[in-house]
Design a protein around this motif. Structure first.
Motif, PDB file in Angstrom:
ATOM      1  N   PRO A 157      -0.148  12.217   1.218  1.00  0.00           N
ATOM      2  CA  PRO A 157       1.173  11.573   1.239  1.00  0.00           C
ATOM      3  C   PRO A 157       1.912  11.871   2.536  1.00  0.00           C
ATOM      4  O   PRO A 157       1.798  12.976   3.086  1.00  0.00           O
ATOM      5  N   TRP A 158       2.666  10.901   3.002  1.00  0.00           N
ATOM      6  CA  TRP A 158       3.315  11.034   4.306  1.00  0.00           C
ATOM      7  C   TRP A 158       4.264  12.216   4.348  1.00  0.00           C
ATOM      8  O   TRP A 158       4.379  12.895   5.369  1.00  0.00           O
ATOM      9  N   TRP A 159       4.928  12.497   3.214  1.00  0.00           N
ATOM     10  CA  TRP A 159       5.928  13.565   3.232  1.00  0.00           C
ATOM     11  C   TRP A 159       5.269  14.948   3.340  1.00  0.00           C
ATOM     12  O   TRP A 159       5.853  15.867   3.919  1.00  0.00           O
ATOM     13  N   ILE A 160       4.053  15.077   2.812  1.00  0.00           N
ATOM     14  CA  ILE A 160       3.338  16.347   2.967  1.00  0.00           C
ATOM     15  C   ILE A 160       2.955  16.560   4.427  1.00  0.00           C
ATOM     16  O   ILE A 160       3.109  17.661   4.979  1.00  0.00           O
ATOM     17  N   SER A 161       2.444  15.514   5.058  1.00  0.00           N
ATOM     18  CA  SER A 161       2.099  15.610   6.479  1.00  0.00           C
ATOM     19  C   SER A 161       3.333  15.941   7.307  1.00  0.00           C
ATOM     20  O   SER A 161       3.272  16.763   8.235  1.00  0.00           O
ATOM     21  N   PHE A 162       4.452  15.319   6.971  1.00  0.00           N
ATOM     22  CA  PHE A 162       5.693  15.554   7.713  1.00  0.00           C
ATOM     23  C   PHE A 162       6.143  17.007   7.575  1.00  0.00           C
ATOM     24  O   PHE A 162       6.524  17.645   8.571  1.00  0.00           O
ATOM     25  N   VAL A 163       6.085  17.529   6.355  1.00  0.00           N
ATOM     26  CA  VAL A 163       6.496  18.923   6.125  1.00  0.00           C
ATOM     27  C   VAL A 163       5.583  19.889   6.869  1.00  0.00           C
ATOM     28  O   VAL A 163       6.047  20.866   7.481  1.00  0.00           O
ATOM     29  N   LEU A 164       4.276  19.618   6.847  1.00  0.00           N
ATOM     30  CA  LEU A 164       3.334  20.499   7.523  1.00  0.00           C
ATOM     31  C   LEU A 164       3.534  20.483   9.036  1.00  0.00           C
ATOM     32  O   LEU A 164       3.476  21.530   9.696  1.00  0.00           O
ATOM     33  N   VAL A 165       3.757  19.302   9.578  1.00  0.00           N
ATOM     34  CA  VAL A 165       4.010  19.211  11.023  1.00  0.00           C
ATOM     35  C   VAL A 165       5.316  19.916  11.378  1.00  0.00           C
ATOM     36  O   VAL A 165       5.409  20.619  12.391  1.00  0.00           O
ATOM     37  N   LYS A 181       0.812  -1.210   0.000  1.00  0.00           N
ATOM     38  CA  LYS A 181       0.000   0.000   0.000  1.00  0.00           C
ATOM     39  C   LYS A 181       0.847   1.262   0.000  1.00  0.00           C
ATOM     40  O   LYS A 181       0.557   2.220  -0.718  1.00  0.00           O
ATOM     41  N   SER A 182       1.895   1.258   0.825  1.00  0.00           N
ATOM     42  CA  SER A 182       2.699   2.472   0.993  1.00  0.00           C
ATOM     43  C   SER A 182       3.974   2.474   0.168  1.00  0.00           C
ATOM     44  O   SER A 182       4.641   3.494   0.089  1.00  0.00           O
ATOM     45  N   GLY A 183       4.320   1.345  -0.428  1.00  0.00           N
ATOM     46  CA  GLY A 183       5.566   1.252  -1.176  1.00  0.00           C
ATOM     47  C   GLY A 183       5.729   2.290  -2.266  1.00  0.00           C
ATOM     48  O   GLY A 183       6.745   2.992  -2.326  1.00  0.00           O
ATOM     49  N   PRO A 184       4.737   2.457  -3.155  1.00  0.00           N
ATOM     50  CA  PRO A 184       4.877   3.465  -4.225  1.00  0.00           C
ATOM     51  C   PRO A 184       5.076   4.873  -3.684  1.00  0.00           C
ATOM     52  O   PRO A 184       5.790   5.680  -4.284  1.00  0.00           O
ATOM     53  N   LYS A 185       4.430   5.201  -2.569  1.00  0.00           N
ATOM     54  CA  LYS A 185       4.585   6.531  -1.989  1.00  0.00           C
ATOM     55  C   LYS A 185       5.985   6.745  -1.431  1.00  0.00           C
ATOM     56  O   LYS A 185       6.455   7.871  -1.290  1.00  0.00           O
ATOM     57  N   LEU A 186       6.640   5.636  -1.093  1.00  0.00           N
ATOM     58  CA  LEU A 186       8.000   5.721  -0.566  1.00  0.00           C
ATOM     59  C   LEU A 186       9.049   5.596  -1.662  1.00  0.00           C
ATOM     60  O   LEU A 186      10.244   5.586  -1.373  1.00  0.00           O
ATOM     61  N   LEU A 202      -4.653  22.962  12.261  1.00  0.00           N
ATOM     62  CA  LEU A 202      -3.848  22.293  11.231  1.00  0.00           C
ATOM     63  C   LEU A 202      -4.049  20.787  11.275  1.00  0.00           C
ATOM     64  O   LEU A 202      -4.290  20.143  10.235  1.00  0.00           O
ATOM     65  N   PHE A 203      -3.975  20.196  12.466  1.00  0.00           N
ATOM     66  CA  PHE A 203      -4.126  18.750  12.587  1.00  0.00           C
ATOM     67  C   PHE A 203      -5.549  18.305  12.238  1.00  0.00           C
ATOM     68  O   PHE A 203      -5.740  17.222  11.668  1.00  0.00           O
ATOM     69  N   ALA A 204      -6.540  19.130  12.585  1.00  0.00           N
ATOM     70  CA  ALA A 204      -7.928  18.798  12.246  1.00  0.00           C
ATOM     71  C   ALA A 204      -8.129  18.798  10.732  1.00  0.00           C
ATOM     72  O   ALA A 204      -8.829  17.931  10.187  1.00  0.00           O
ATOM     73  N   ILE A 205      -7.524  19.756  10.047  1.00  0.00           N
ATOM     74  CA  ILE A 205      -7.621  19.811   8.585  1.00  0.00           C
ATOM     75  C   ILE A 205      -6.972  18.584   7.955  1.00  0.00           C
ATOM     76  O   ILE A 205      -7.521  17.960   7.036  1.00  0.00           O
ATOM     77  N   LEU A 206      -5.803  18.209   8.460  1.00  0.00           N
ATOM     78  CA  LEU A 206      -5.117  17.024   7.945  1.00  0.00           C
ATOM     79  C   LEU A 206      -5.965  15.770   8.148  1.00  0.00           C
ATOM     80  O   LEU A 206      -6.084  14.929   7.246  1.00  0.00           O
ATOM     81  N   LEU A 207      -6.565  15.631   9.327  1.00  0.00           N
ATOM     82  CA  LEU A 207      -7.401  14.462   9.609  1.00  0.00           C
ATOM     83  C   LEU A 207      -8.633  14.437   8.705  1.00  0.00           C
ATOM     84  O   LEU A 207      -8.994  13.384   8.173  1.00  0.00           O
ATOM     85  N   ALA A 208      -9.268  15.608   8.531  1.00  0.00           N
ATOM     86  CA  ALA A 208     -10.484  15.672   7.724  1.00  0.00           C
ATOM     87  C   ALA A 208     -10.198  15.359   6.260  1.00  0.00           C
ATOM     88  O   ALA A 208     -10.926  14.581   5.620  1.00  0.00           O
ATOM     89  N   VAL A 209      -9.136  15.944   5.718  1.00  0.00           N
ATOM     90  CA  VAL A 209      -8.779  15.701   4.314  1.00  0.00           C
ATOM     91  C   VAL A 209      -8.413  14.239   4.114  1.00  0.00           C
ATOM     92  O   VAL A 209      -8.854  13.589   3.149  1.00  0.00           O
ATOM     93  N   ASP A 210      -7.616  13.692   5.033  1.00  0.00           N
ATOM     94  CA  ASP A 210      -7.156  12.310   4.899  1.00  0.00           C
ATOM     95  C   ASP A 210      -8.313  11.315   5.003  1.00  0.00           C
ATOM     96  O   ASP A 210      -8.294  10.265   4.367  1.00  0.00           O
ATOM     97  N   ARG A 211      -9.326  11.640   5.780  1.00  0.00           N
ATOM     98  CA  ARG A 211     -10.433  10.709   5.987  1.00  0.00           C
ATOM     99  C   ARG A 211     -11.538  10.868   4.947  1.00  0.00           C
ATOM    100  O   ARG A 211     -12.074   9.877   4.442  1.00  0.00           O
ATOM    101  N   PHE A 212     -11.892  12.101   4.620  1.00  0.00           N
ATOM    102  CA  PHE A 212     -13.083  12.333   3.805  1.00  0.00           C
ATOM    103  C   PHE A 212     -12.785  12.696   2.344  1.00  0.00           C
ATOM    104  O   PHE A 212     -13.681  12.602   1.497  1.00  0.00           O
ATOM    105  N   LEU A 213     -11.564  13.125   2.020  1.00  0.00           N
ATOM    106  CA  LEU A 213     -11.269  13.535   0.654  1.00  0.00           C
ATOM    107  C   LEU A 213     -10.273  12.594  -0.016  1.00  0.00           C
ATOM    108  O   LEU A 213     -10.622  11.848  -0.920  1.00  0.00           O
ATOM    109  N   PHE A 214      -9.034  12.627   0.416  1.00  0.00           N
ATOM    110  CA  PHE A 214      -8.016  11.760  -0.178  1.00  0.00           C
ATOM    111  C   PHE A 214      -6.904  11.541   0.848  1.00  0.00           C
ATOM    112  O   PHE A 214      -6.748  12.317   1.789  1.00  0.00           O
ATOM    113  N   GLU A 215      -6.163  10.487   0.647  1.00  0.00           N
ATOM    114  CA  GLU A 215      -5.071  10.157   1.556  1.00  0.00           C
ATOM    115  C   GLU A 215      -3.881  11.078   1.289  1.00  0.00           C
ATOM    116  O   GLU A 215      -3.381  11.149   0.165  1.00  0.00           O
TER     117      GLU A 215
END
Length: 354
Positions: A294-302, A146-151, A279-292
């Motif tokens: 990418p881990w690197w975007i979440s990392f940069v935002l945090v 699942k996560s291989g291509p993203k990595l 910020l964290f609420a937006i990340l959770l909402a987008v990841d759950r209800f819109l699209f997953e």
């Protein structure tokens, strides 16, 4: 000539007749109960909150320290109150995160039940071992595919990882420091926890901490500990933040003791943590209800939250950029230690009182 007086129905103070609102409490003088009057305050307060929140959202997210600075200057009706904003955003954040935590709790309990129900064999040190081959393979391979291509992993890399896992996980095991088969027998017969603790190796004069450790081990052996510990760790977060918010403001006061009274630093704290939860609420909402995401975007935002904190300090306290950089690093380090200590204590306390 005497002036005709009216009496306020709310505060019962007298005032000159002709006022539309009571000069003492502000209630309308002829406030007859109608449907409009019944819902006026609720509707007006809601839309007032909504308008001020929308007006506060952009500067909160993109202008670090601006809202706190404006509030200190006296502009306290144009933007949402810092404590009100924090409470609202934190409720939204914990509501959204509860869905993810529920999923994690379910997965942890399922894995815990598999571990607890898997037959154990004694090794040469009289310690129980559980073969986790069937438990871990499917999960690990699923995550990799699942996560291989993203990595950045290609199909050939994924196939190679599959081969390595199939070969190596045959030796994967979990060790217990007690005879799990005997403990399982005691659990099935309904033995008292005190007897099981002693069989697991707990000392007779065990203190509070040691008893907590063995209680957690027993829950895991029963097949319910992992999910419960995860849930209790999450439940401790709101209490942890309630304790740490005033401590964070106190740290700011210590580092900027000449830059205003404690309440000033508390205003900055409320707005800063409102930004974090937003910020964290937006990340959770987008990841759950819109699209997953990418881990690197979440990392940069945090990671950007540390830069936001630095800019907020620079704007609010108006000190030299280098001094602010050093102070922001120390404040982050000290607060991180407090977070770990407080979270650990609350989690352990909750575990002991489960």
């Amino acid at each position: 000539m005497s002036t005709i007086k009216d009496t306020c129905q709310n505060c019962e103070e007298q005032f000159d007749k002709g006022f539309r609102f009571c000069p003492y409490c502000g209630q309308k003088t002829n406030d007859e109960l109608t449907i409009g009057v019944l819902f006026y305050n609720t509707i007006s307060n809601y839309f007032s909150f909504d308008a001020r929140f929308l007006k506060s959202f952009v500067p909160l997210m993109f202008k670090p320290g601006y809202l706190a600075k404006q509030f200190i200057k006296g502009k306290r009706l144009m933007y949402l109150h810092p404590a009100q904003m924090y409470l609202f955003i934190s409720v939204v954040f914990f509501f959204l995160s509860s869905f993810t935590i529920a999923e994690w709790e379910k997965e942890a309990n399922e894995l815990n039940k598999k571990i607890a129900s898997t037959p154990a064999v004694l090794n040469e040190d009289n310690q129980s071992k559980i073969d986790l081959d069937s438990i871990k393979k499917a999960k690990i391979l699923e995550d990799i595919k699942k996560s291989g291509p993203k990595l950045g992993l290609k199909e050939a890399d994924i196939k190679m990882a599959d081969s390595i896992i199939q070969a190596d996980t045959n030796n994967a095991n979990v060790s217990w420091d007690f005879d799990k088969n005997k403990i399982d027998s005691l659990i099935k017969t309904g033995a008292e926890d005190a007897i099981i603790y002693k069989e697991m190796g707990m000392s007779d004069d065990a203190g509070y901490f040691e008893r907590g450790v063995f209680k957690g081990m027993l829950n895991i052996a029963k097949g319910s500990g992992a999910g419960n510990m995860l849930r209790r760790a999450f439940d401790a977060v709101p209490i942890t933040m309630f304790i740490l918010l005033p401590l964070f403001a106190l740290i700011l006061k210590i580092f900027y003791f000449r830059r205003g009274r404690y309440a000033y630093h508390l205003v900055f704290t409320f707005y800063f943590f409102s930004f974090l939860f937003t910020l964290f609420a937006i990340l959770l909402a987008v990841d759950r209800f819109l699209f997953e995401i990418p881990w690197w975007i979440s990392f940069v935002l945090v990671l950007s939250t540390f830069f936001y904190f630095y800019l907020g300090l620079l704007k609010f306290y108006e000190r030299h950029w280098f001094t602010t950089l050093i102070k922001s690093g120390f404040i982050t380090f000290i607060f991180s230690i407090l977070v770990v200590l407080t979270s650990g204590f609350l989690f352990f306390f909750g575990l002991m009182n489960a």
